[in-house]
Write an enzyme that holds these catalytic residues in place. Structure first.
Site, PDB file in Angstrom:
ATOM      1  N   HIS A 308       0.855  -1.186   0.000  1.00 17.02           N
ATOM      2  CA  HIS A 308       0.000   0.000   0.000  1.00 17.02           C
ATOM      3  C   HIS A 308       0.894   1.238   0.000  1.00 17.02           C
ATOM      4  O   HIS A 308       1.938   1.245   0.638  1.00 17.02           O
ATOM      5  CB  HIS A 308      -0.889   0.021   1.256  1.00 17.02           C
ATOM      6  CG  HIS A 308      -2.050   0.949   1.154  1.00 17.02           C
ATOM      7  ND1 HIS A 308      -1.945   2.291   1.392  1.00 17.02           N
ATOM      8  CD2 HIS A 308      -3.341   0.727   0.788  1.00 17.02           C
ATOM      9  CE1 HIS A 308      -3.135   2.870   1.208  1.00 17.02           C
ATOM     10  NE2 HIS A 308      -3.988   1.937   0.838  1.00 17.02           N
ATOM     11  N   ASP A 366      -8.001  -5.079   0.000  1.00 16.93           N
ATOM     12  CA  ASP A 366      -8.512  -5.911  -1.099  1.00 16.93           C
ATOM     13  C   ASP A 366      -8.220  -7.389  -0.928  1.00 16.93           C
ATOM     14  O   ASP A 366      -8.770  -8.213  -1.656  1.00 16.93           O
ATOM     15  CB  ASP A 366      -7.898  -5.421  -2.416  1.00 16.93           C
ATOM     16  CG  ASP A 366      -8.410  -4.040  -2.763  1.00 16.93           C
ATOM     17  OD1 ASP A 366      -7.608  -3.103  -2.887  1.00 16.93           O
ATOM     18  OD2 ASP A 366      -9.648  -3.895  -2.859  1.00 16.93           O
TER      19      ASP A 366
HETATM   20  C1  SDX Z   1      -6.282   0.239  -2.752  1.00 15.60           C
HETATM   21  O1  SDX Z   1      -4.487   4.772  -1.899  1.00 15.60           O
HETATM   22  C2  SDX Z   1      -5.404   4.146  -1.267  1.00 15.60           C
HETATM   23  O2  SDX Z   1      -5.749   4.481  -0.189  1.00 15.60           O
HETATM   24  C3  SDX Z   1      -6.018   2.943  -1.994  1.00 15.60           C
HETATM   25  C4  SDX Z   1      -7.000   2.098  -1.223  1.00 15.60           C
HETATM   26  C5  SDX Z   1      -8.244   2.880  -0.925  1.00 15.60           C
HETATM   27  O3  SDX Z   1      -8.949   2.499   0.039  1.00 15.60           O
HETATM   28  O4  SDX Z   1      -8.586   3.790  -1.710  1.00 15.60           O
HETATM   29  O5  SDX Z   1      -6.418   1.669   0.002  1.00 15.60           O
HETATM   30  C6  SDX Z   1      -7.438   0.874  -2.012  1.00 15.60           C
HETATM   31  O6  SDX Z   1      -6.051   0.618  -3.874  1.00 15.60           O
HETATM   32  C7  SDX Z   1      -5.411  -0.774  -2.045  1.00 15.60           C
HETATM   33  C8  SDX Z   1      -4.176  -1.223  -2.926  1.00 15.60           C
HETATM   34  C9  SDX Z   1      -4.691  -2.290  -3.905  1.00 15.60           C
HETATM   35  N1  SDX Z   1      -3.673  -2.655  -4.874  1.00 15.60           N
HETATM   36  C10 SDX Z   1      -3.054  -3.876  -4.863  1.00 15.60           C
HETATM   37  O7  SDX Z   1      -3.216  -4.707  -3.976  1.00 15.60           O
HETATM   38  C11 SDX Z   1      -2.145  -4.126  -6.049  1.00 15.60           C
HETATM   39  C12 SDX Z   1      -0.813  -4.729  -5.556  1.00 15.60           C
HETATM   40  N2  SDX Z   1      -0.104  -3.674  -4.791  1.00 15.60           N
HETATM   41  C13 SDX Z   1       0.903  -2.935  -5.540  1.00 15.60           C
HETATM   42  O8  SDX Z   1       0.558  -2.662  -6.865  1.00 15.60           O
HETATM   43  C14 SDX Z   1       1.435  -1.733  -4.722  1.00 15.60           C
HETATM   44  O9  SDX Z   1       1.702  -2.185  -3.464  1.00 15.60           O
HETATM   45  C15 SDX Z   1       0.619  -0.471  -4.631  1.00 15.60           C
HETATM   46  C16 SDX Z   1       0.240   0.073  -5.959  1.00 15.60           C
HETATM   47  C17 SDX Z   1      -0.621  -0.688  -3.835  1.00 15.60           C
HETATM   48  C18 SDX Z   1       1.474   0.580  -3.903  1.00 15.60           C
HETATM   49  O10 SDX Z   1       2.552   0.784  -4.677  1.00 15.60           O
HETATM   50  P1  SDX Z   1       3.686   1.861  -4.293  1.00 15.60           P
HETATM   51  O11 SDX Z   1       3.352   2.622  -3.076  1.00 15.60           O
HETATM   52  O12 SDX Z   1       3.997   2.640  -5.527  1.00 15.60           O
HETATM   53  O13 SDX Z   1       4.843   0.934  -3.846  1.00 15.60           O
HETATM   54  P2  SDX Z   1       6.016   0.605  -4.757  1.00 15.60           P
HETATM   55  O14 SDX Z   1       5.503   0.101  -6.066  1.00 15.60           O
HETATM   56  O15 SDX Z   1       6.958   1.737  -4.723  1.00 15.60           O
HETATM   57  O16 SDX Z   1       6.616  -0.679  -3.989  1.00 15.60           O
HETATM   58  C19 SDX Z   1       7.733  -0.564  -3.198  1.00 15.60           C
HETATM   59  C20 SDX Z   1       8.462  -1.883  -3.420  1.00 15.60           C
HETATM   60  C21 SDX Z   1       8.830  -2.121  -4.891  1.00 15.60           C
HETATM   61  O17 SDX Z   1       9.971  -2.993  -4.882  1.00 15.60           O
HETATM   62  P3  SDX Z   1      11.459  -2.320  -5.049  1.00 15.60           P
HETATM   63  O18 SDX Z   1      11.403  -1.438  -6.279  1.00 15.60           O
HETATM   64  O19 SDX Z   1      11.666  -1.536  -3.760  1.00 15.60           O
HETATM   65  O20 SDX Z   1      12.361  -3.497  -5.193  1.00 15.60           O
HETATM   66  O21 SDX Z   1       7.591  -2.981  -3.062  1.00 15.60           O
HETATM   67  C22 SDX Z   1       7.345  -3.784  -4.221  1.00 15.60           C
HETATM   68  C23 SDX Z   1       7.692  -2.933  -5.422  1.00 15.60           C
HETATM   69  O22 SDX Z   1       8.065  -3.773  -6.508  1.00 15.60           O
HETATM   70  N3  SDX Z   1       5.921  -4.125  -4.175  1.00 15.60           N
HETATM   71  C24 SDX Z   1       5.438  -5.343  -4.395  1.00 15.60           C
HETATM   72  C25 SDX Z   1       4.054  -5.233  -4.210  1.00 15.60           C
HETATM   73  N4  SDX Z   1       3.739  -3.970  -3.897  1.00 15.60           N
HETATM   74  C26 SDX Z   1       4.900  -3.282  -3.880  1.00 15.60           C
HETATM   75  N5  SDX Z   1       6.046  -6.516  -4.721  1.00 15.60           N
HETATM   76  C27 SDX Z   1       5.245  -7.585  -4.880  1.00 15.60           C
HETATM   77  N6  SDX Z   1       3.905  -7.564  -4.714  1.00 15.60           N
HETATM   78  C28 SDX Z   1       3.271  -6.406  -4.381  1.00 15.60           C
HETATM   79  N7  SDX Z   1       1.949  -6.377  -4.227  1.00 15.60           N
END
Ligand code: SDX
Length: 431
Positions: A308, A366
């Protein structure tokens, strides 16, 4: 140096300027950089808005490190346990919990606006039966402005109130109709004798040929899903609603823009993606392979429902939904549901893996919501629709707050990295 300021120095010119630091009720203070460009001729760059507060708000507070979520100051855990969705709607819209008289009046008003103009139902017939229900929602909600010309003046308080009621009251009817259309069943008109949530389930699942009955455990689980998804600070879809509404577009158009933003799998579309992911993993012995894939930067696979932008702790909503999932599955005699078992195992393994621990990737709202909805009988492609039904009150509350703040149109700038100015080339001159 004045107290509560941030001094920024441009080392190219030696110019130093103090910017005021503003503190809120809770959470990190902000530095007000409104005069930054005027002082330095520089824009600030923050593409994912990781360090940017877009507005002041009184509605929802999140402490991502501590895993805290408050609606108008009330902890989400207490609202999920003791409140009802219409009461949470009143709280988000008005800032206080209603007294008996206010609550009764609010519920009556919402209840008496649940029907749609009969012509609106014709929109559905223009879609293919296999249209994704979110595609229908985007269209139908945006089209509401074609029917309600008497509540489009965003500067008129009464118009804003009427539009708010119409959106909150009608979104379950619109959502249920998009489901009925997709399965070829007749639309079910709202039954105003039922509570908001029960009425929604009634419109989703009842058929003209049979009496509708649903276990109160399932109704309460749906009520908690709606409460938990109602608002969440300045997430992508809420920010979209605020920006669309800042152009003075009507609230139906702004809400439709929010639905479009919510649809993405990185945001509200994640709950549908979680069930698709669990179906693909299929069994516990394949979990390590998928954990490896999620950790591989070259592999686009992500553990859906994990991570998140704000929560660097367990999403408090996920904790509540995990418990609700247990209760719903037990009520249905499916305590050993393989998909739920797989989700629990996936969470356990991920929580012990250094990659997820180091990056503070926890289950988010989710991760379990789809399991509950699936158990209730809701198909995967309706999960984000349910999210939109819940979040409508958050969007409307934030939209009202944005209009009343009177800060004008939102219009970010950019760092231009494209071609410098150049002369037009006629066809004969081109390579
Ligand atoms: C919602 O904003 C809100 O409040 C949203 C929400 C709401 O109520 O409105 O809470 C609802 O949208 C919840 C989130 C739902 N999405 C997912 O579950 C999709 C999977 N999650 C990822 O896509 C991700 O975690 C995000 C989009 C939710 C957040 O992404 P960020 O903040 O941009 O984090 P990031 O991509 O910078 O990740 C940091 C690191 C990265 O690795 P490195 O580059 O440091 O090596 O963590 C990794 C990412 O690759 N990472 C994941 C991951 N999420 C982040 N690796 C594997 N699986 C994941 N799910």
């Amino acid at each position: 140096m004045a107290e509560n300021t941030l001094t920024i120095r441009d080392n190219r010119t030696g110019k130093e300027v103090e910017f005021p630091i503003q503190s809120g009720t809770e959470g990190p203070p902000v530095v007000d950089i409104e005069k930054f460009y005027k002082e330095f001729g520089l824009f600030t760059l923050d593409p994912g808005f990781r360090s940017t507060a877009s507005c002041k708000s009184r509605i929802t507070f999140i402490d991502g490190e501590a895993g805290v979520l408050l609606y108008r100051g009330y902890p989400i855990e207490q609202l999920a346990e003791f409140s009802h969705f219409p009461e949470v709607c009143y709280l988000l819209l008005n800032g206080e919990l209603p007294n008996e008289e206010q609550y009764t009046r609010f519920v009556n008003t919402v209840t008496n606006h649940t029907m749609l103009h009969e012509q609106i139902l014709n929109f559905y017939k223009g879609y293919r039966r296999d249209a994704h229900p979110m595609a229908i929602m985007v269209g139908v909600v945006g089209a509401l402005s074609a029917f309600y010309h008497d509540s489009l003046d965003v500067h008129d308080l009464r118009h804003r109130e009427v539009s708010a009621f119409r959106l909150i009251s009608k979104i379950p009817t619109i959502a249920a109709a998009s489901y009925k259309y997709s399965i070829g069943q007749p639309f079910i008109y709202p039954d105003n004798e039922r509570s908001y949530v029960e009425n929604f389930l009634y419109m989703l699942f009842s058929v003209p040929s049979a009496k509708f009955k649903m276990s109160p455990v399932l109704v309460r689980a749906m009520e908690q899903i709606l409460i938990l998804h109602a608002d969440h600070e300045q997430n992508a879809s809420t920010s979209t609603v605020r920006l669309a509404g800042s152009s003075q577009a009507n609230p139906f158009a702004a809400a439709s823009a929010g639905i479009g933003a919510l649809w993405g799998p990185a945001h509200g579309g994640a709950n549908e993606a979680v069930l698709d992911m669990l179906a693909e993993i299929r069994s516990v012995d394949r979990v390590p392979e998928y954990i490896m894939r999620a950790k591989n930067p070259q592999d686009p696979f992500r553990l859906m429902g994990f991570g998140h932008r704000v929560y660097k702790n367990y999403d408090p909503r996920a904790r509540i939904l995990k418990k609700a999932a247990h209760e719903v599955l037990a009520e249905l005699g499916r305590g050993n549901d393989p998909i739920f078992k797989l989700a629990l195992e996936l969470e356990k393994i991920a929580q012990e893996d250094d990659y997820f621990v180091k990056r503070k990737l926890y289950p988010n709202v989710d991760f379990y919501s789809g399991i509950i909805q699936s158990a209730i009988g809701i198909p995967n492609n309706m999960f984000t629709v349910i999210f939109a039904v819940a979040r409508m009150v958050g969007w409307v509350s934030q939209w009202k707050e944005m209009i009343e703040a009177g800060e004008g149109i939102g219009r970010p700038r950019q760092l231009y990295v494209g071609a410098p100015s150049r002369e037009y080339l006629f066809m004969s001159e081109r390579k």
